[in-house]
Design a protein around this motif. Structure first.
Motif, mmCIF file in Angstrom:
data_model
loop_
_atom_site.group_PDB
_atom_site.id
_atom_site.type_symbol
_atom_site.label_atom_id
_atom_site.label_comp_id
_atom_site.label_asym_id
_atom_site.label_seq_id
_atom_site.Cartn_x
_atom_site.Cartn_y
_atom_site.Cartn_z
ATOM 1 N N GLY C 164 0.819 -1.199 0.000
ATOM 2 C CA GLY C 164 0.000 0.000 0.000
ATOM 3 C C GLY C 164 0.855 1.250 0.000
ATOM 4 O O GLY C 164 2.048 1.197 0.306
ATOM 5 N N TYR C 165 0.267 2.372 -0.364
ATOM 6 C CA TYR C 165 1.023 3.630 -0.383
ATOM 7 C C TYR C 165 0.988 4.291 0.976
ATOM 8 O O TYR C 165 0.048 4.059 1.735
ATOM 9 N N PRO C 166 1.932 5.141 1.324
ATOM 10 C CA PRO C 166 3.115 5.410 0.511
ATOM 11 C C PRO C 166 4.137 4.278 0.595
ATOM 12 O O PRO C 166 4.145 3.517 1.552
ATOM 13 N N LEU C 167 4.984 4.205 -0.433
ATOM 14 C CA LEU C 167 6.085 3.254 -0.443
ATOM 15 C C LEU C 167 7.364 4.012 -0.117
ATOM 16 O O LEU C 167 7.533 5.139 -0.543
ATOM 17 N N VAL C 168 8.239 3.380 0.616
ATOM 18 C CA VAL C 168 9.536 3.995 0.861
ATOM 19 C C VAL C 168 10.533 3.327 -0.096
ATOM 20 O O VAL C 168 10.740 2.120 -0.035
ATOM 21 N N VAL C 169 11.094 4.109 -1.004
ATOM 22 C CA VAL C 169 12.045 3.578 -1.987
ATOM 23 C C VAL C 169 13.440 4.016 -1.555
ATOM 24 O O VAL C 169 13.700 5.203 -1.381
ATOM 25 N N LYS C 170 14.313 3.028 -1.340
ATOM 26 C CA LYS C 170 15.615 3.350 -0.765
ATOM 27 C C LYS C 170 16.772 2.946 -1.662
ATOM 28 O O LYS C 170 16.735 1.886 -2.286
ATOM 29 N N GLY C 171 17.807 3.769 -1.658
ATOM 30 C CA GLY C 171 19.035 3.454 -2.389
ATOM 31 C C GLY C 171 19.851 2.449 -1.602
ATOM 32 O O GLY C 171 19.656 2.268 -0.401
ATOM 33 N N LYS C 172 20.777 1.824 -2.298
ATOM 34 C CA LYS C 172 21.574 0.778 -1.676
ATOM 35 C C LYS C 172 22.364 1.305 -0.478
ATOM 36 O O LYS C 172 22.495 0.637 0.529
ATOM 37 N N TYR C 174 22.509 5.129 0.437
ATOM 38 C CA TYR C 174 21.918 6.303 1.045
ATOM 39 C C TYR C 174 20.598 6.637 0.376
ATOM 40 O O TYR C 174 20.284 6.121 -0.678
ATOM 41 N N GLU C 175 19.898 7.537 0.980
ATOM 42 C CA GLU C 175 18.704 8.182 0.443
ATOM 43 C C GLU C 175 17.481 7.277 0.443
ATOM 44 O O GLU C 175 17.552 6.100 0.110
ATOM 45 N N ALA C 176 16.415 7.911 0.836
ATOM 46 C CA ALA C 176 15.127 7.240 0.771
ATOM 47 C C ALA C 176 14.129 8.251 0.235
ATOM 48 O O ALA C 176 14.198 9.436 0.550
ATOM 49 N N ILE C 177 13.250 7.778 -0.630
ATOM 50 C CA ILE C 177 12.240 8.669 -1.193
ATOM 51 C C ILE C 177 10.877 8.050 -0.887
ATOM 52 O O ILE C 177 10.671 6.849 -1.082
ATOM 53 N N ILE C 178 9.975 8.886 -0.396
ATOM 54 C CA ILE C 178 8.629 8.383 -0.102
ATOM 55 C C ILE C 178 7.756 8.636 -1.323
ATOM 56 O O ILE C 178 7.668 9.762 -1.811
ATOM 57 N N ALA C 179 7.177 7.581 -1.854
ATOM 58 C CA ALA C 179 6.403 7.691 -3.087
ATOM 59 C C ALA C 179 4.933 7.440 -2.782
ATOM 60 O O ALA C 179 4.585 6.439 -2.162
ATOM 61 N N TYR C 180 4.080 8.345 -3.264
ATOM 62 C CA TYR C 180 2.653 8.227 -2.998
ATOM 63 C C TYR C 180 1.891 7.688 -4.204
ATOM 64 O O TYR C 180 0.717 7.369 -4.108
ATOM 65 N N THR C 181 2.566 7.646 -5.367
ATOM 66 C CA THR C 181 1.919 7.113 -6.566
ATOM 67 C C THR C 181 2.926 6.204 -7.256
ATOM 68 O O THR C 181 4.120 6.238 -6.963
ATOM 69 N N ILE C 182 2.447 5.430 -8.213
ATOM 70 C CA ILE C 182 3.334 4.517 -8.927
ATOM 71 C C ILE C 182 4.353 5.317 -9.760
ATOM 72 O O ILE C 182 5.505 4.928 -9.901
ATOM 73 N N GLU C 183 3.899 6.456 -10.279
ATOM 74 C CA GLU C 183 4.816 7.274 -11.083
ATOM 75 C C GLU C 183 5.973 7.765 -10.208
ATOM 76 O O GLU C 183 7.127 7.738 -10.602
ATOM 77 N N GLN C 184 5.637 8.219 -9.019
ATOM 78 C CA GLN C 184 6.690 8.691 -8.109
ATOM 79 C C GLN C 184 7.629 7.541 -7.741
ATOM 80 O O GLN C 184 8.838 7.726 -7.642
ATOM 81 N N ALA C 185 7.060 6.367 -7.572
ATOM 82 C CA ALA C 185 7.885 5.216 -7.202
ATOM 83 C C ALA C 185 8.855 4.878 -8.319
ATOM 84 O O ALA C 185 10.031 4.612 -8.090
ATOM 85 N N HIS C 186 8.364 4.916 -9.564
ATOM 86 C CA HIS C 186 9.240 4.637 -10.707
ATOM 87 C C HIS C 186 10.354 5.674 -10.795
ATOM 88 O O HIS C 186 11.517 5.348 -11.015
ATOM 89 N N LYS C 187 9.975 6.910 -10.632
ATOM 90 C CA LYS C 187 10.958 7.994 -10.717
ATOM 91 C C LYS C 187 12.033 7.802 -9.638
ATOM 92 O O LYS C 187 13.226 7.930 -9.899
#
Lengths: 80, 454, 351
Positions: C164-172, C174-187
């Motif tokens: 479910g959203y939001p998803l937390v997308v993390k780099g190997k 550093y950095e984590a980006i919180i994505a609220y839509t699939i487009e944001q997650a892809h980006k």
């Protein structure tokens, strides 16, 4: 194709452009050329001196000179 | 008196950036490589042209012997089978065969190549999803090991056996979840959903095939030794079930290939030499699993390995020449080499280490390395810090022994010479550069298209 | 320690980037200078030429640039050998996640030339890696958010359904980006994979109160120091602007349990999320001191100084108390230097 007047060069080959705040390092031959340019020598004078001093073909130098000019231009170091 | 002129280097300036890679301590990246096994790079280029692939026989043998030692010091019964698809130039294959390696092939073409090299039929492992009926019949006749990939192949094999008086020796390829993604489930029979067991019972039930081995090949460029431990453990489980439930003892477990070389993958942060596990690490994971499984000492299965890349990648070099230098619109330097992705196919997934082949000053520049093809994708290195290279300078690309000499493309130019330096330091041409005549040999031009008049 | 030792103790420290998303180096050095009762010579290691610590000559005595981790172990070791010949270093304290692998792999060879480190081993480093955190948490019965390690952007679609959203997308690294839509997650996937490589970690979002714990393990299962802190205010990059030490036995127990389970050696930071039910989720384990480490000195448990003592072989008893309610407030300060210093460092790699 003249070097901007206020470009600061040091013996170690550092270049500082006070107008932009950029610093550059150079190899010894580049530092030498810059000094000659600052002394107001023309490009043909400089090339003649280099041909005299270094083991290089005229054609090679001519090509590298064009590249050198484009580097200086990219670096914003030439008078407009 | 003649005054000696000074050595020339093209003038350059470099912006001192805050965010860019600093050069301190990175100079090992570009030590000049002037000799390969004692033979000068310049002389190789002079004799065999540029570009040219060079293989070190000494290194190949060393790699092989080290790998064998890693396994044999841990496990009593080990057999390597050279993966033909990795590099099937006959001279290369025969180095491995001289060392005692069997052959592992994945097509009828490779199968015949192995036979041609003198590999006895019963020492050829025949893998892959595309075995033609005439290939299969040949393999049955030669008592080769047929590794079955899918049910259609299994059924047609059983059918073919009706016409044969020989019982072919077979194994099945098993795919499985080893904790590593993606799962290579397009090859072989799945372990977890019972497909593999189903295939095994069908083989034994048919009465026409002799099940002798179990095979898996869990992926390529695997960085986790634990995945091999899991794979070995699942194959052991199957083998035990074969013996206990079907009264068919399994003679060998084939763990396939997939061990990585020390090349750095594109997009990897740390270099391959520092992060890739050694063959010893893989050997430890695999053999300790099998030994701990509980086979009786005299029933321990033969362990077969089909390693390719790890045995040859670092024995191969590509020597080439700078065609031109240019500056891109954004000011970056671009260097155009006389080799591209056509012959250095692995440039698509590796950041190959590249060394100059002559002395240079300590000044260096970030640059893009392009190949000579008229295609935008022809990029050898997206960004590499190298000394100032002039037109005509030579470079050496490291670790290119695997896959390049089989996956290379003939596109707008000919494939180059391949040279092997023997253990005494003598170069031998082992594959001649292709010629226009060679290429056109296969062409047929209809009579009405033979003449043109422009 | 002997106050009258003539030769200063030479300690090298990385992470001099005391910027808006700061590295811990300058904070570590301040703690060392206050906590060790002897003269120090601090060697800074820098990667980039504008790390502020380089130019703060009362903090760092001399700085050397070192190769980026991606240049490999060999390049690093050669550079360290050069620096060692100049400086005679006794201890190195690395402070970046991405450099730890190389320093740990080198630790035996460094010891051979007389340089001590006090670091976790590769197994400990990898067990707490984002990629393995879920497995690690399950094994040791910690709450950790569900996650999945992915290599392909297409896998995001399924994860969005599962987590479910939001998803937390993390780099190997550093950095984590919180994505609220699939487009944001892809980006986010493409941005982080371009920067830090594969794989990408996608994590379930846990809502709650964020708490951080800085701790120090002795490598034998004992936590020598544990300081929990809650951020009072964060910057737009999610970094602490100010924080306060807390008293909460559950947090101390958690950190103790972690050290016991891992036998952690060296400093580390636990990023904790306390959800509405009071569950303490370990969101991330940073295998080095956090940027706010100077607060541990302020609260009475100087972790960097203690680490140095342990690196030198001193037996240190676990701290038993610290001051609760100590606040740190991070401030920025414009340091003045000359272009000559910048040029010198850029050209020669030393300053």
């Amino acid at each position: 194709m003249k070097l901007k007047k206020n470009i600061a060069t040091s013996e170690n080959g550092f270049i500082f452009n006070p107008a932009t705040g950029d610093s550059f390092s150079s190899n010894p031959i580049a530092a030498e050329i810059l000094q000659m340019m600052k002394d107001g020598k023309s490009s043909s004078q400089i090339k003649a001196e280099l041909l005299d001093k270094y083991h290089v073909e005229e054609l090679q130098l001519e090509r590298d000179w064009d590249d050198w000019m484009s580097q200086l231009k990219d670096a914003n170091l030439l008078e407009q | 008196m003649i005054t000696q002129k000074l050595i020339y280097e093209r003038p350059f300036i470099k912006k001192m950036n805050a965010g860019l890679m600093n050069k301190f301590g990175t100079r090992t990246e570009f030590q000049a490589l002037k000799y390969i096994d004692g033979v000068s790079v310049k002389s190789l280029l002079a004799e065999y042209g540029s570009p040219v692939f060079v293989l070190s026989e000494k290194q190949i043998r060393r790699n092989y012997q080290n790998a064998v030692r890693s396994f044999k010091t841990r496990y009593p019964k080990v057999q390597f089978a050279w993966s033909y698809k990795t590099n099937y130039i006959n001279a290369v294959c025969n180095v491995f065969h001289q060392e005692g390696s069997w052959a592992e092939v994945v097509s009828g073409f490779e199968y015949r190549k192995a036979l041609g090299n003198g590999v006895p039929g019963n020492k050829i492992i025949f893998n892959g999803p595309d075995k033609h009926p005439e290939d299969i019949l040949l393999a049955i006749k030669n008592d080769s090991l047929l590794h079955i990939d899918h049910f259609d192949e299994l059924y047609s094999l059983i059918e073919l056996c009706d016409t044969q008086d020989k019982k072919p020796r077979v194994a099945i390829r098993v795919n499985m979840d080893t904790g590593v993604y993606p799962i290579w489930d397009r090859f072989g029979f799945n372990y977890e959903n019972g497909q593999a067991w189903n295939a095994i019972t069908k083989i034994i039930g048919s009465g026409k095939l002799k099940l002798v081995g179990l095979h898996c090949h869990i992926g390529t460029y695997m960085l986790a030794t634990s995945a091999y431990a899991i794979a070995a453990s699942k194959l052991c489980e199957l083998a035990t079930n074969c013996k206990n439930q079907l009264h068919t003892p399994i003679q060998y477990l084939d763990l396939g290939g997939g061990f990585p070389s020390t090349n750095t993958l594109r997009g990897a942060y740390l270099p391959g030499v520092d992060t890739v596990p050694s063959v010893d690490d893989f050997a430890e994971a695999i053999t300790s699993t099998i030994l701990a499984h509980g086979f009786k000492q005299d029933e321990l299965p033969l362990l077969i390995l089909e390693s390719g890349r790890v045995l040859i990648d670092d024995a191969g070099y590509l020597l080439g020449t700078v065609l031109a230098n240019k500056r891109l619109s954004d000011g970056r330097r671009a260097t155009i080499m006389d080799f591209g992705v056509n012959i250095l196919f692995t440039a698509f997934w590796y950041e190959h280490k590249i060394s100059p082949a002559q002395d240079f000053t300590h000044h260096s520049e970030d640059m893009v390395l392009y190949g000579p093809l008229c295609m935008n994708i022809d990029v050898v290195r997206e960004s590499v810090n190298l000394p100032l290279l002039n037109r005509g300078d030579n470079v050496v690309v490291h670790k290119v022994g695997a896959y390049n000499m089989t996956q290379w493309m003939q596109f707008i130019s000919m494939r180059p010479n391949v040279v092997m330096i023997d253990e005494k330091g003598n170069p031998h041409l082992i594959r001649k550069a292709e010629t226009l005549g060679y290429l056109e040999m296969q062409e047929e031009t209809p009579t009405h298209l033979k003449s043109i008049n422009l | 320690m002997d106050k009258h030792t003539k030769k200063p103790l030479v300690i090298a420290v990385t992470g001099l980037n005391a910027i808006d998303s700061p590295g811990p180096g300058v904070a570590v050095i301040r703690a060392l200078r206050e906590g060790l009762d002897r003269e120090l010579r601090i060697i800074g290691f820098s990667y980039e030429s504008l790390e502020p610590g380089i130019y703060m000559h009362d903090i760092v005595d001399k700085t050397y640039q070192i190769p980026y981790p991606s240049a490999g172990i060999k390049a690093l070791f050669e550079r360290l050998n050069y620096i060692h010949a100049e400086e005679g270093m006794e201890i190195i304290i690395p402070n970046f996640d991405a450099e730890l692998y190389n320093f740990i792999r080198l630790s035996d060879r460094l010891a051979e030339i007389g340089i001590r480190t006090f670091l976790p081993n590769i197994e400990q480093l990898e067990a707490r890696d984002k990629i393995n955190l879920l497995k690690f948490g399950k094994k040791h019965k910690f709450h950790v958010p569900e996650d999945k390690v992915i290599n392909k952007a297409e896998e995001l679609n399924k994860l969005a359904e599962d987590f479910g959203y939001p998803l937390v997308v993390k780099g190997k690294y550093y950095e984590a980006i919180i994505a609220y839509t699939i487009e944001q997650a892809h980006k986010a996937f493409y941005k982080l994979s371009a920067k830090w490589g594969h794989p990408i970690i996608v994590q379930q979002f846990i809502n709650g109160t964020e708490i951080n714990i800085a701790a120090l393990g002795d490598g034998e299962g004992n936590a020598i120091s544990i300081i929990p802190m809650r951020k009072l205010y964060i910057t737009d990059k999610g970094k602490a602007w100010a924080g306060i030490t807390l008293e909460d036995q559950e947090l101390i127990d958690l950190a103790n349990h972690f050290v016991k389970a891992t036998k952690w050696k060296g400093g580390f930071e636990l990023e904790i999320m306390k959800d509405a039910k009071g569950h303490l989720y370990i969101m991330e384990v940073n295998p080095r001191f956090p940027a706010w480490i100077y607060l541990t000195a302020g609260a009475g448990q100087n972790q960097p100084a203690t680490l140095v003592k342990m690196a030198l072989g001193e037996k240190v008893a676990p701290f038993t108390k610290y001051e609760v309610g100590k606040i740190f407030i991070r401030y920025s300060w414009d340091h003045i230097t000359d272009v000559k210093e910048f040029q010198h460092l850029s050209a020669y790699g030393e300053l």
